[in-house]
Design an enzyme around this catalytic site. Structure first.
Site, PDB file in Angstrom:
ATOM      1  N   GLY A  13      -2.117  57.239  39.270  1.00 55.57           N
ATOM      2  CA  GLY A  13      -1.465  57.849  38.122  1.00 55.57           C
ATOM      3  C   GLY A  13      -0.119  57.198  37.852  1.00 55.57           C
ATOM      4  O   GLY A  13       0.665  56.989  38.770  1.00 55.57           O
ATOM      5  N   VAL A 143       4.684  60.622  41.403  1.00 50.46           N
ATOM      6  CA  VAL A 143       5.372  61.820  40.922  1.00 50.46           C
ATOM      7  C   VAL A 143       5.279  62.939  41.955  1.00 50.46           C
ATOM      8  O   VAL A 143       6.102  63.853  41.973  1.00 50.46           O
ATOM      9  CB  VAL A 143       4.796  62.308  39.575  1.00 50.46           C
ATOM     10  CG1 VAL A 143       5.041  61.287  38.479  1.00 50.46           C
ATOM     11  CG2 VAL A 143       3.317  62.661  39.684  1.00 50.46           C
ATOM     12  N   ASP A 144       4.282  62.858  42.842  1.00 53.51           N
ATOM     13  CA  ASP A 144       4.075  63.913  43.838  1.00 53.51           C
ATOM     14  C   ASP A 144       5.138  63.938  44.931  1.00 53.51           C
ATOM     15  O   ASP A 144       5.240  64.908  45.675  1.00 53.51           O
ATOM     16  CB  ASP A 144       2.697  63.764  44.490  1.00 53.51           C
ATOM     17  CG  ASP A 144       1.556  64.043  43.522  1.00 53.51           C
ATOM     18  OD1 ASP A 144       1.728  64.914  42.663  1.00 53.51           O
ATOM     19  OD2 ASP A 144       0.519  63.386  43.625  1.00 53.51           O
ATOM     20  N   MET A 190       1.615  69.240  38.180  1.00 59.66           N
ATOM     21  CA  MET A 190       0.882  68.459  39.168  1.00 59.66           C
ATOM     22  C   MET A 190       1.368  68.771  40.582  1.00 59.66           C
ATOM     23  O   MET A 190       2.449  69.308  40.781  1.00 59.66           O
ATOM     24  CB  MET A 190       1.029  66.971  38.868  1.00 59.66           C
ATOM     25  CG  MET A 190       0.309  66.538  37.605  1.00 59.66           C
ATOM     26  SD  MET A 190       0.581  64.780  37.216  1.00 59.66           S
ATOM     27  CE  MET A 190      -0.545  64.582  35.840  1.00 59.66           C
ATOM     28  N   ARG A 192      -1.168  68.324  44.201  1.00 54.70           N
ATOM     29  CA  ARG A 192      -2.410  68.775  44.833  1.00 54.70           C
ATOM     30  C   ARG A 192      -2.174  69.420  46.198  1.00 54.70           C
ATOM     31  O   ARG A 192      -2.710  70.485  46.504  1.00 54.70           O
ATOM     32  CB  ARG A 192      -3.361  67.579  44.984  1.00 54.70           C
ATOM     33  CG  ARG A 192      -4.703  67.889  45.577  1.00 54.70           C
ATOM     34  CD  ARG A 192      -5.548  66.634  45.584  1.00 54.70           C
ATOM     35  NE  ARG A 192      -5.734  66.131  44.232  1.00 54.70           N
ATOM     36  CZ  ARG A 192      -6.681  66.552  43.407  1.00 54.70           C
ATOM     37  NH1 ARG A 192      -7.530  67.470  43.801  1.00 54.70           N
ATOM     38  NH2 ARG A 192      -6.789  66.048  42.204  1.00 54.70           N
ATOM     39  N   TYR A 297      -0.348  65.081  31.447  1.00 55.62           N
ATOM     40  CA  TYR A 297       0.217  63.746  31.261  1.00 55.62           C
ATOM     41  C   TYR A 297       1.624  63.780  30.672  1.00 55.62           C
ATOM     42  O   TYR A 297       2.390  62.832  30.828  1.00 55.62           O
ATOM     43  CB  TYR A 297      -0.679  62.904  30.342  1.00 55.62           C
ATOM     44  CG  TYR A 297      -1.949  62.395  30.982  1.00 55.62           C
ATOM     45  CD1 TYR A 297      -2.323  62.799  32.264  1.00 55.62           C
ATOM     46  CD2 TYR A 297      -2.776  61.515  30.313  1.00 55.62           C
ATOM     47  CE1 TYR A 297      -3.492  62.345  32.846  1.00 55.62           C
ATOM     48  CE2 TYR A 297      -3.956  61.038  30.886  1.00 55.62           C
ATOM     49  CZ  TYR A 297      -4.304  61.462  32.151  1.00 55.62           C
ATOM     50  OH  TYR A 297      -5.462  60.993  32.725  1.00 55.62           O
ATOM     51  N   GLN A 299       4.181  65.439  31.543  1.00 52.46           N
ATOM     52  CA  GLN A 299       5.231  65.463  32.549  1.00 52.46           C
ATOM     53  C   GLN A 299       5.499  64.084  33.154  1.00 52.46           C
ATOM     54  O   GLN A 299       6.624  63.761  33.504  1.00 52.46           O
ATOM     55  CB  GLN A 299       4.880  66.466  33.658  1.00 52.46           C
ATOM     56  CG  GLN A 299       3.647  66.103  34.474  1.00 52.46           C
ATOM     57  CD  GLN A 299       3.074  67.286  35.228  1.00 52.46           C
ATOM     58  OE1 GLN A 299       3.767  67.929  36.003  1.00 52.46           O
ATOM     59  NE2 GLN A 299       1.799  67.569  35.011  1.00 52.46           N
TER      60      GLN A 299
END
Length: 420
Positions: A13, A143-144, A190, A192, A297, A299
């Site tokens: 991503g 981004v995570d 987002m 997970r 998307y 963000q």
């Protein structure tokens, strides 16, 4: 020994600032022409190498490369393609080495998260055994914010800023209408397995009682009764309730609230939407009017509101990767190191890929409030510096101006084709 060419690829991503890292790589490579020849970029990530679809970056203008610094998404194309283990499919890795050898590539810069760190490490190891050593440097991006050994990951600061601002603005809307309309607003973000992005919503709070009133983290087991009681109590006290929910919110047994029953290319469970799941729960159990939104998307593409700190760090790790390679380094990742002290500052250090690959960094317990629905002051102190500063792109007719590259491919040299 003649200088080698370099290969750069974007993985997974994309983010608002991954192209800033690309800019750093290309500009640094052009400054090290005594050691690095041409820079080739993979069309659509690692698939570009497997398919021998290599973009000749030298044909892009200095101005367009510079403009990558303020352009979102993946300028060269990214992909969700996980290479299998060496034991399962050695042929894929051998194909990479074959392509690199054909195009005299000795440097491999892979810009991505944990899976790409693993690929980078394997390429470095296998190339050595095949007698064609590749200097493989992983460039952090996600981004995570879940890569180990680095204080934070480029891409996170900007998505955190977007989520905090969006939470604040949406909360003001709900507050103004709650007397006769919506009582509950849910923003799904987002994340997970790690709740960093959801936690960033709390940066919208300036005083006691400010939204968001509830944050749902993957690290905290979801308790339906406790959650509903908190929603009702918040509405009773404030007139409305704003919730920021991580897509990975899950029950104590590990089942996702929104498990869609399918998996993606990386083997991860596909999530079907935690926000509507929570909204239906609130309506059926509490009878409250709601609205929900999916940041999705938006963000990770919101370059117009990127964090200046994030842009600077993304560019810096790209440059550092090239400088490390030029210095003969291999199988490492440039990591962001936060200095001690009250005033925020940072530097770049080397992190071994053997300690980065396939390791996830979760929200520490000390960053999550005792009730599990918010963050602590320590969590706020960690995140706040990462969203500081504005780095606006140039505008024309009220619209941000982003660059679009030529992406001209070099001529293929191999007779064989790769079929993904």
């Amino acid at each position: 020994m003649s200088k080698k060419n370099a290969f750069y690829a974007q993985s997974g991503g994309v983010t608002a600032v991954i192209n800033a890292s690309a800019c750093g790589v290309i500009e640094a490579a052009r400054e090290n022409q005594d050691k690095i020849g041409k820079v080739y970029a993979g069309l659509n990530g690692i698939l570009g190498a497997l398919r021998e679809e290599l973009i000749d970056v030298s044909l892009e203008s200095v101005e367009d490369i510079s403009a990558l610094r303020h352009t979102p998404s993946g300028a060269f194309g990214s992909c969700r393609y996980k290479l299998k283990s060496l034991e399962e499919n050695r042929a894929e890795y051998e194909r990479l080495i074959e392509v690199f050898k054909a195009h005299d590539i000795g440097y491999f810069f892979y810009n991505g998260g944990g899976d790409s760190a693993d690929t980078c490490l394997k390429v470095s190891q296998l190339s050595e055994t095949m007698g064609y050593p590749i200097q493989a440097i992983h460039i952090p991006k996600t981004v995570d914010n879940d890569l180990p050994l680095t204080d934070n990951c480029p891409g996170f600061g900007s998505v955190a800023k977007y989520v905090a601002v969006s939470t604040k603005e949406a909360a003001m809307d709900v507050a103004s209408m709650c007397a006769t309309s919506t009582k509950v607003f849910i923003l799904e973000v987002m994340g997970r397995h790690a709740g960093w992005i959801a936690a960033a919503g709390a940066l919208a709070q300036e005083e006691q009682g400010d939204a968001p009133h509830i944050i749902l983290f993957p690290e905290v087991a979801f308790d339906k009764e406790k959650f509903l009681a908190k929603v009702q109590k918040t509405v009773d006290e404030n007139g409305y309730c704003v919730i920021v929910a991580s897509e990975g919110a899950q029950y104590a047994n590990g089942t996702f609230l929104a498990d869609a029953g399918t998996t993606d290319a990386f083997g991860h469970k596909q999530l079907g939407g935690v926000a509507p799941t929570l909204a239906n729960m609130i309506k059926s159990e509490l009878g409250l009017k709601y609205h929900w939104a999916l940041a999705d998307y938006l963000q990770r593409a919101a370059r117009h509101i990127a964090s200046a700190t994030d842009v600077e760090q993304a560019y810096a790790v790209g440059r550092a990767a090239v400088e490390m390679a030029a210095a003969g380094k291999n199988a490492i990742m440039p990591a962001i190191i936060r200095a001690e002290g009250q005033e925020y500052s940072w530097s770049i250090a080397e992190a071994p890929l053997s300690e980065v690959a396939n390791v996830e960094k979760f929200m520490p317990e000390e960053y999550i409030s005792e009730d599990g629905f918010g963050i602590t002051e320590a969590g706020r102190e960690y995140m706040l510096p990462l969203i500081q500063g504005e780095d606006y792109p140039p505008y024309k007719n009220g619209i941000p101006q982003y660059t679009k590259l030529k992406k001209q491919l070099v001529e293929k040299k191999l007779d064989t084709e790769f079929k993904a």
